[in-house]
Enzyme design. Structure first.
Site, PDB file in Angstrom:
ATOM      1  N   SER A   1     -38.542  -7.798 -14.813  1.00 21.14           N
ATOM      2  CA  SER A   1     -38.365  -6.729 -13.835  1.00 21.14           C
ATOM      3  C   SER A   1     -38.974  -5.386 -14.264  1.00 21.14           C
ATOM      4  O   SER A   1     -40.163  -5.275 -14.475  1.00 21.14           O
ATOM      5  CB  SER A   1     -36.863  -6.597 -13.530  1.00 21.14           C
ATOM      6  OG  SER A   1     -36.647  -5.867 -12.350  1.00 21.14           O
TER       7      SER A   1
ATOM      8  N   ASP B   1     -35.473 -15.423  -5.504  1.00 23.40           N
ATOM      9  CA  ASP B   1     -36.106 -14.102  -5.570  1.00 23.40           C
ATOM     10  C   ASP B   1     -37.361 -14.136  -4.692  1.00 23.40           C
ATOM     11  O   ASP B   1     -38.479 -14.338  -5.171  1.00 23.40           O
ATOM     12  CB  ASP B   1     -36.465 -13.764  -7.014  1.00 23.40           C
ATOM     13  CG  ASP B   1     -36.997 -12.346  -7.179  1.00 23.40           C
ATOM     14  OD1 ASP B   1     -37.054 -11.608  -6.173  1.00 23.40           O
ATOM     15  OD2 ASP B   1     -37.344 -11.978  -8.318  1.00 23.40           O
TER      16      ASP B   1
ATOM     17  N   HIS C   1     -33.071 -12.857  -8.759  1.00 28.29           N
ATOM     18  CA  HIS C   1     -34.030 -12.020  -9.481  1.00 28.29           C
ATOM     19  C   HIS C   1     -33.785 -12.070 -10.992  1.00 28.29           C
ATOM     20  O   HIS C   1     -34.720 -12.291 -11.771  1.00 28.29           O
ATOM     21  CB  HIS C   1     -33.946 -10.589  -8.957  1.00 28.29           C
ATOM     22  CG  HIS C   1     -34.901  -9.653  -9.620  1.00 28.29           C
ATOM     23  ND1 HIS C   1     -36.266  -9.864  -9.638  1.00 28.29           N
ATOM     24  CD2 HIS C   1     -34.686  -8.489 -10.299  1.00 28.29           C
ATOM     25  CE1 HIS C   1     -36.854  -8.869 -10.294  1.00 28.29           C
ATOM     26  NE2 HIS C   1     -35.914  -8.032 -10.703  1.00 28.29           N
TER      27      HIS C   1
END
Length: 211
Positions: free
Chosen positions: A112, A163, A190
């Site tokens: 991320s 995700d 995610h």
């Protein structure tokens, strides 16, 4: 299974007003076969890698694992970030951190938010990476197709099939890397490694065993 030692420390980083906090694990017996640097997402820290057992799993696999709290987050909250969220951080930042921690060539795990840190290192200092494991990182659209195609670092692209936004966008961009494989975590979102730590550790250790 070896006894695993987990220690804590701090490391200076360029442009930061205070040191970065990190956690480190290694098996108590024998030399580490490879080093692994774990970054994290915006709402997370090195503590997540400790809690779900990734630091222990890597040590059991013969690795020296270092999980850093990125600037402004976790126990590095007093360290000012070197760039705004979504902007690429100069590669010199992680280069310096790796050199100070004596990591290299390192396996870099980057979920991320941490894409803003990891992608410049991958692009500008690929010799410092033994492998790259991106987990739906941000900023993949800031690298050109030609730049991606020039990078030969072994890469394992990981994302959760739930995700459907950042996971799919980053997959599309990162798939331009010529030496990549893909691991899709079923039923995961995610932060897929948090949804199924056992599956995450299996795919991680399997990939490292092939390096």
């Amino acid at each position: 299974m070896s006894q695993v030692e987990v220690s804590e420390g701090t490391v200076e980083a360029p442009g930061c007003t205070s040191p970065l906090f990190y956690r480190q694990s290694r098996a108590s017996s024998g030399e580490a076969e490879m080093s692994v640097l774990l970054l994290h997402g915006r709402r997370f820290s090195s503590e997540n890698w400790l809690k779900i057992g990734t630091l222990h799993a890597l040590a059991d696999a013969g690795c020296r694992a270092v999980a850093v709290d990125l600037p402004g987050l976790g126990r590095s909250s007093s360290a000012e970030a070197p760039a705004a969220v979504g902007e690429l951080v100069p590669a010199a930042f992680l280069t310096d951190v790796c050199e100070r921690l004596r990591l290299g060539p390192v396996v870099l795990i980057s979920p991320s938010l941490s894409g803003m840190y990891s992608l410049p290192l991958l692009l500008q200092q690929p010799h410092m990476l033994r492998a790259y494991i991106p987990i739906a990182p941000i900023c993949t659209d800031k690298i050109s197709a030609q730049q991606y195609r020039s990078i030969k670092v072994p890469t394992l692209i990981v994302y959760g099939d739930g995700d459907t936004e950042l996971g799919e966008v980053s997959l599309s961009n990162l798939s331009q890397l010529p030496n990549h494989s893909v691991a899709v975590m079923k039923g995961a979102g995610h932060a897929c490694y948090l949804d199924d730590p056992d599956a995450w550790h299996r795919l991680l250790v399997d990939f490292l065993a092939k390096l």
